[in-house]
Design a protein around this motif. Structure first.
Motif, PDB file in Angstrom:
ATOM      1  N   ASP B  26       0.820  -1.208   0.000  1.00 28.72           N
ATOM      2  CA  ASP B  26       0.000   0.000   0.000  1.00 28.72           C
ATOM      3  C   ASP B  26       0.859   1.266   0.000  1.00 28.72           C
ATOM      4  O   ASP B  26       0.367   2.359  -0.239  1.00 28.72           O
ATOM      5  CB  ASP B  26      -0.928  -0.003   1.238  1.00 28.72           C
ATOM      6  CG  ASP B  26      -1.944  -1.138   1.135  1.00 28.72           C
ATOM      7  OD1 ASP B  26      -2.252  -1.519  -0.002  1.00 28.72           O
ATOM      8  OD2 ASP B  26      -2.406  -1.625   2.186  1.00 28.72           O
ATOM      9  N   LYS B  27       2.135   1.076   0.299  1.00 30.09           N
ATOM     10  CA  LYS B  27       3.040   2.215   0.350  1.00 30.09           C
ATOM     11  C   LYS B  27       3.281   2.776  -1.044  1.00 30.09           C
ATOM     12  O   LYS B  27       3.172   2.054  -2.036  1.00 30.09           O
ATOM     13  CB  LYS B  27       4.394   1.781   0.921  1.00 30.09           C
ATOM     14  CG  LYS B  27       4.350   1.414   2.384  1.00 30.09           C
ATOM     15  CD  LYS B  27       5.736   1.438   3.004  1.00 30.09           C
ATOM     16  CE  LYS B  27       6.641   0.357   2.481  1.00 30.09           C
ATOM     17  NZ  LYS B  27       7.924   0.339   3.243  1.00 30.09           N
ATOM     18  N   THR B  28       3.639   4.055  -1.090  1.00 27.04           N
ATOM     19  CA  THR B  28       4.006   4.645  -2.373  1.00 27.04           C
ATOM     20  C   THR B  28       5.379   4.115  -2.778  1.00 27.04           C
ATOM     21  O   THR B  28       6.302   4.088  -1.964  1.00 27.04           O
ATOM     22  CB  THR B  28       4.053   6.186  -2.248  1.00 27.04           C
ATOM     23  OG1 THR B  28       2.778   6.633  -1.807  1.00 27.04           O
ATOM     24  CG2 THR B  28       4.412   6.845  -3.562  1.00 27.04           C
ATOM     25  N   SER B  29       5.475   3.655  -4.008  1.00 29.71           N
ATOM     26  CA  SER B  29       6.757   3.163  -4.511  1.00 29.71           C
ATOM     27  C   SER B  29       7.154   3.939  -5.759  1.00 29.71           C
ATOM     28  O   SER B  29       6.346   4.124  -6.667  1.00 29.71           O
ATOM     29  CB  SER B  29       6.651   1.686  -4.873  1.00 29.71           C
ATOM     30  OG  SER B  29       6.674   0.912  -3.711  1.00 29.71           O
ATOM     31  N   ILE B  30       8.386   4.367  -5.762  1.00 33.18           N
ATOM     32  CA  ILE B  30       8.900   5.144  -6.902  1.00 33.18           C
ATOM     33  C   ILE B  30      10.129   4.435  -7.461  1.00 33.18           C
ATOM     34  O   ILE B  30      10.995   3.996  -6.710  1.00 33.18           O
ATOM     35  CB  ILE B  30       9.280   6.579  -6.461  1.00 33.18           C
ATOM     36  CG1 ILE B  30       8.028   7.331  -5.981  1.00 33.18           C
ATOM     37  CG2 ILE B  30       9.981   7.343  -7.584  1.00 33.18           C
ATOM     38  CD1 ILE B  30       8.303   8.659  -5.313  1.00 33.18           C
ATOM     39  N   ALA B  31      10.184   4.322  -8.778  1.00 30.63           N
ATOM     40  CA  ALA B  31      11.381   3.782  -9.420  1.00 30.63           C
ATOM     41  C   ALA B  31      12.017   4.877 -10.256  1.00 30.63           C
ATOM     42  O   ALA B  31      11.315   5.655 -10.907  1.00 30.63           O
ATOM     43  CB  ALA B  31      11.027   2.597 -10.298  1.00 30.63           C
ATOM     44  N   VAL B  32      13.335   4.938 -10.215  1.00 33.42           N
ATOM     45  CA  VAL B  32      14.063   5.857 -11.094  1.00 33.42           C
ATOM     46  C   VAL B  32      14.763   4.999 -12.136  1.00 33.42           C
ATOM     47  O   VAL B  32      15.532   4.105 -11.791  1.00 33.42           O
ATOM     48  CB  VAL B  32      15.094   6.705 -10.314  1.00 33.42           C
ATOM     49  CG1 VAL B  32      15.855   7.625 -11.274  1.00 33.42           C
ATOM     50  CG2 VAL B  32      14.416   7.524  -9.236  1.00 33.42           C
ATOM     51  N   PHE B  33      14.445   5.256 -13.387  1.00 35.15           N
ATOM     52  CA  PHE B  33      15.077   4.516 -14.478  1.00 35.15           C
ATOM     53  C   PHE B  33      16.179   5.399 -15.063  1.00 35.15           C
ATOM     54  O   PHE B  33      15.898   6.465 -15.608  1.00 35.15           O
ATOM     55  CB  PHE B  33      14.038   4.160 -15.548  1.00 35.15           C
ATOM     56  CG  PHE B  33      14.610   3.437 -16.737  1.00 35.15           C
ATOM     57  CD1 PHE B  33      14.835   2.072 -16.684  1.00 35.15           C
ATOM     58  CD2 PHE B  33      14.946   4.119 -17.898  1.00 35.15           C
ATOM     59  CE1 PHE B  33      15.376   1.396 -17.779  1.00 35.15           C
ATOM     60  CE2 PHE B  33      15.480   3.457 -18.987  1.00 35.15           C
ATOM     61  CZ  PHE B  33      15.699   2.098 -18.927  1.00 35.15           C
ATOM     62  N   VAL B  34      17.412   4.951 -14.917  1.00 33.91           N
ATOM     63  CA  VAL B  34      18.560   5.735 -15.415  1.00 33.91           C
ATOM     64  C   VAL B  34      19.014   5.146 -16.756  1.00 33.91           C
ATOM     65  O   VAL B  34      19.594   4.066 -16.785  1.00 33.91           O
ATOM     66  CB  VAL B  34      19.730   5.718 -14.401  1.00 33.91           C
ATOM     67  CG1 VAL B  34      20.916   6.517 -14.932  1.00 33.91           C
ATOM     68  CG2 VAL B  34      19.281   6.252 -13.054  1.00 33.91           C
ATOM     69  N   PRO B  35      18.729   5.820 -17.873  1.00 37.08           N
ATOM     70  CA  PRO B  35      19.123   5.270 -19.177  1.00 37.08           C
ATOM     71  C   PRO B  35      20.595   5.569 -19.479  1.00 37.08           C
ATOM     72  O   PRO B  35      20.927   6.290 -20.412  1.00 37.08           O
ATOM     73  CB  PRO B  35      18.187   5.980 -20.151  1.00 37.08           C
ATOM     74  CG  PRO B  35      17.827   7.249 -19.462  1.00 37.08           C
ATOM     75  CD  PRO B  35      18.024   7.092 -17.995  1.00 37.08           C
ATOM     76  N   GLY B  36      21.451   5.005 -18.680  1.00 41.15           N
ATOM     77  CA  GLY B  36      22.891   5.256 -18.805  1.00 41.15           C
ATOM     78  C   GLY B  36      23.555   4.820 -17.515  1.00 41.15           C
ATOM     79  O   GLY B  36      23.052   3.941 -16.820  1.00 41.15           O
ATOM     80  N   SER B  63       6.566   6.473   9.763  1.00 43.38           N
ATOM     81  CA  SER B  63       6.956   5.187  10.335  1.00 43.38           C
ATOM     82  C   SER B  63       7.461   4.287   9.197  1.00 43.38           C
ATOM     83  O   SER B  63       7.252   4.595   8.017  1.00 43.38           O
ATOM     84  CB  SER B  63       5.750   4.531  11.002  1.00 43.38           C
ATOM     85  OG  SER B  63       4.805   4.187  10.018  1.00 43.38           O
ATOM     86  N   LYS B  64       8.086   3.182   9.549  1.00 42.32           N
ATOM     87  CA  LYS B  64       8.674   2.290   8.550  1.00 42.32           C
ATOM     88  C   LYS B  64       7.623   1.791   7.557  1.00 42.32           C
ATOM     89  O   LYS B  64       7.898   1.613   6.367  1.00 42.32           O
ATOM     90  CB  LYS B  64       9.343   1.107   9.265  1.00 42.32           C
ATOM     91  CG  LYS B  64      10.401   0.419   8.424  1.00 42.32           C
ATOM     92  CD  LYS B  64      11.077  -0.707   9.156  1.00 42.32           C
ATOM     93  CE  LYS B  64      12.020  -1.440   8.215  1.00 42.32           C
ATOM     94  NZ  LYS B  64      12.665  -2.584   8.846  1.00 42.32           N
ATOM     95  N   LYS B  65       6.416   1.576   8.082  1.00 43.09           N
ATOM     96  CA  LYS B  65       5.336   1.049   7.236  1.00 43.09           C
ATOM     97  C   LYS B  65       4.845   2.072   6.216  1.00 43.09           C
ATOM     98  O   LYS B  65       4.321   1.728   5.168  1.00 43.09           O
ATOM     99  CB  LYS B  65       4.160   0.603   8.114  1.00 43.09           C
ATOM    100  CG  LYS B  65       4.357  -0.799   8.687  1.00 43.09           C
ATOM    101  CD  LYS B  65       3.127  -1.240   9.436  1.00 43.09           C
ATOM    102  CE  LYS B  65       3.317  -2.643  10.017  1.00 43.09           C
ATOM    103  NZ  LYS B  65       2.151  -3.064  10.796  1.00 43.09           N
TER     104      LYS B  65
END
Lengths: 293, 334
Positions: B26-36, B63-65
């Motif tokens: 349920d947590k917000t998840s962000i991915a950073v895609f580095v094309p290099g 909190s951690k959750k």
């Protein structure tokens, strides 16, 4: 089940099977075709250009013609590339292993230049040729993974290679030539013709692997798309040994090793060479023969 | 027999990994895609720093959750693999947004969205309007290129400049090259620009060879936009005693006295802003934004000691006036 990674691994396996069939035929003739990378790149490049140019119109007949022409062009160009090495071997006694590798090493930067120069797509920001139209792309089998119809074709190629080597006079003569060139000469086989035809077939099959990669996976010829494909197909052929049917499990094995070691490297922030290292260790273990007592 | 057992064991272990299912929390998840490669590119370094700063700021009192997850994927320089790697990220189905930066990404992302219609992308240094899954921000490279060309034109004694690019692409052909030339001609009408291609983003040796070749033809100011190959251009410029104008970040320290200008984009600030905007739920999906000098995301470094040392006072004054005019809206570069 992680469909994406399983499909990716199987898709890669298909390319290894097609190119591996070529590598295996070459091995059976007693030669080692080390030009797989360049041949795959050339086949991919030629097919990408032909498909993008000829399939532009909406005409279905033209699309069929484009696919046939692309496949033929990829096969012929790469067959000729490997054929040159065979000619050097026949007329100048040059080492096929060495000349095929050199030809590939020369071809790669040449195609790099063509992809980044006159044949580059002008509509997007990639170092690649124009994308091929959707109507000439191989149908997907397991979306969203890249697995496509080339997997079925690859199985057919392995079966055909087995039939060719084990059920035809040409195949039997080729195997004898590879095992004992002196005996084949004594038996009156046309050794030069066998060497040349096996080289042409080996090169052509590598080219078809390139064409399959373009039509089924990438849909454009990216600069450097071949990376590692030729060597992994060669490894699969080495694992398979004498039997093209064993190329199916060995290619699947190599496909999974490559896909999952790359995944591991990506998600655990390892250097990019970790996948090659894992493959090297496994191949070493497979190739290792315990000392006979 | 042993070999078969070993082979089968390894294969089974690998195959079993394929059945590991990604978990969407349920947590917000962000991915950073580095094309290099992050360490190779200031632009990607700033991208990662900015996103990290926004995530760390958000996580401070949670909190951690509740903490926002951040994953950074370094995809390497082989463009053929980018599509597959973005697809792999989408296939995980656990990232609410994938943040990246490269002009080529909209072309790669759009077909992937057909398979993953819920995936969101924030793409910087790119332009794509009308897709509700994508928000893009591009920097005003008209201004960046013009400023770089202008100082190049002012500093060149031979009035011969060169632009060494990694490859041709629409932004390069339609914006960077023409506006670099425009700026150079605005400084001196006799200025000419020699346009050269490396053919990749990493070959420093080839970059140096091309720089040597243009230097022999009398070029005395070069703008390199070729990633890792730029290092070769700098080395050649130092050896030939000619100038280099720098793009995207502050490059003065790379070769003091040789690098005469740095037109920067504030990628770190922008990536921080877009990440914060996303976390707060304020991302304007489907829109494409352009930011420049007026907005404070494109700038020309004027306070670096190496700039003051390398560039005469009268030229610095001209640059200052031009920048002030652009900031005030008196001059518009378009």
């Amino acid at each position: 089940m992680n469909i994406y990674y399983t499909g990716s691994a199987l898709n890669l396996s298909a390319l290894y099977m097609i190119a591996g069939s070529g590598a295996l035929i070459s091995m059976k003739s007693g030669d080692f075709n080390l030009g797989g990378e360049g041949q795959i790149y050339l086949g991919g490049f030629v097919s990408a250009i032909v498909l993008a140019k000829l399939a532009e119109s909406g005409n279905p007949a033209m699309s069929c013609f484009a696919v046939l022409t692309a496949v033929l062009a990829a096969f012929i160009c790469t067959a000729l590339m490997a054929g040159v090495s065979a000619v050097f071997k026949i007329f100048r006694n040059a080492d096929f292993l060495f000349t095929s590798f050199i030809a590939s090493a020369a071809m790669i930067p040449f195609i790099d230049g063509l992809v980044s120069g006159p044949f580059r797509s002008t509509t997007d920001n990639l170092l690649a040729t124009p994308f091929i139209p959707e109507k000439v792309r191989l149908p997907s089998i397991l979306p969203p993974s890249p697995l496509n119809a080339s997997f079925i074709l690859a199985l057919a190629f392995c079966a055909a290679a087995w039939f060719l080597l084990n059920r035809t006079a040409w195949g039997r003569q080729l195997c004898i030539l590879g095992t004992s060139p002196e005996f084949s000469r004594f038996a009156g086989f046309a050794g030069h013709r066998l060497s040349l035809s096996s080289a042409l077939l080996s090169g052509g099959l590598h080219g078809l692997a390139g064409a399959a990669a373009i039509a089924g996976t990438y849909f454009t010829c990216h600069q450097g798309f071949y990376s590692g494909m030729g060597w992994n197909a060669f490894s699969a052929a080495l694992i398979a040994g004498a039997n093209p049917l064993l190329l199916i499990p060995s290619s699947i094995f190599m496909g999974f090793i490559t896909t999952y070691s790359n995944k591991f490297a990506l998600y655990h922030n390892f250097g990019f060479d970790i996948s090659s290292m894992i493959q090297a260790v496994i191949l070493f273990l497979i190739a290792f023969k315990p000392r006979s007592k | 027999m042993k070999k078969i057992i070993l082979f089968t064991t390894i294969f089974a272990a690998i195959l079993s990994m394929g059945f590991a299912k990604a978990k969407k929390t349920d947590k917000t998840s962000i991915a950073v895609f580095v094309p290099g490669i992050i360490d190779d590119s200031p632009v990607y370094n700033m991208l990662v720093q900015g996103v990290k700063a926004a995530v760390e700021e958000k996580n401070q009192n949670l909190s951690k959750k509740e903490k926002v997850n951040l994953f950074i994927m370094e995809a390497g320089t082989n463009q053929a693999e980018w599509g597959a790697k973005i697809t792999a990220l989408c296939a995980e189905q656990k990232y609410d947004v994938i943040i990246s930066s490269n002009p080529s990404l909209p072309d790669l992302v759009e077909p992937i969205l057909k398979s993953f219609p819920k995936q969101k992308f924030i793409l910087m240094d790119a332009t794509k309007e009308g897709n509700q899954n994508i928000h893009t921000i591009c920097y005003n490279q008209y201004e960046q290129s013009y400023l770089t060309g202008y100082i190049g034109g002012l500093m060149s004694k031979s009035h011969k400049l060169a632009l060494i690019a990694a490859q041709e692409y629409p932004v390069m052909n339609n914006i960077i090259l023409p506006y670099f030339e425009k700026g150079a001609k605005a400084a001196n009408a006799d200025s000419t620009v020699d346009f050269r291609i490396v053919g990749n983003w990493y070959d420093a040796t080839k970059g140096a060879e091309i720089a040597d070749a243009v230097a022999k033809k009398g070029v005395d100011v070069i703008l390199p936009i070729c990633g890792g190959a730029s290092q070769g251009v700098i080395t050649s410029a130092v050896n030939n005693g000619i100038y280099v104008t720098w793009f995207d970040d502050n490059g003065f320290a790379k070769a003091p006295g040789t690098i005469i200008s740095s037109s920067v984009m504030k990628q770190k600030e922008m990536s921080y802003n877009v990440t914060k905007e996303f976390i707060e739920g304020n991302t304007p999906w489907g829109t494409a934004k352009m930011v420049g000098i007026k907005e404070g995301f494109v700038d020309f470094v004027q306070d670096d000691p190496n700039y003051i040392k390398a560039v005469p006072a009268d030229i610095r004054e001209k640059m200052k006036n031009l920048l002030d005019d652009i900031r005030s809206g008196k001059t518009e570069i378009k």
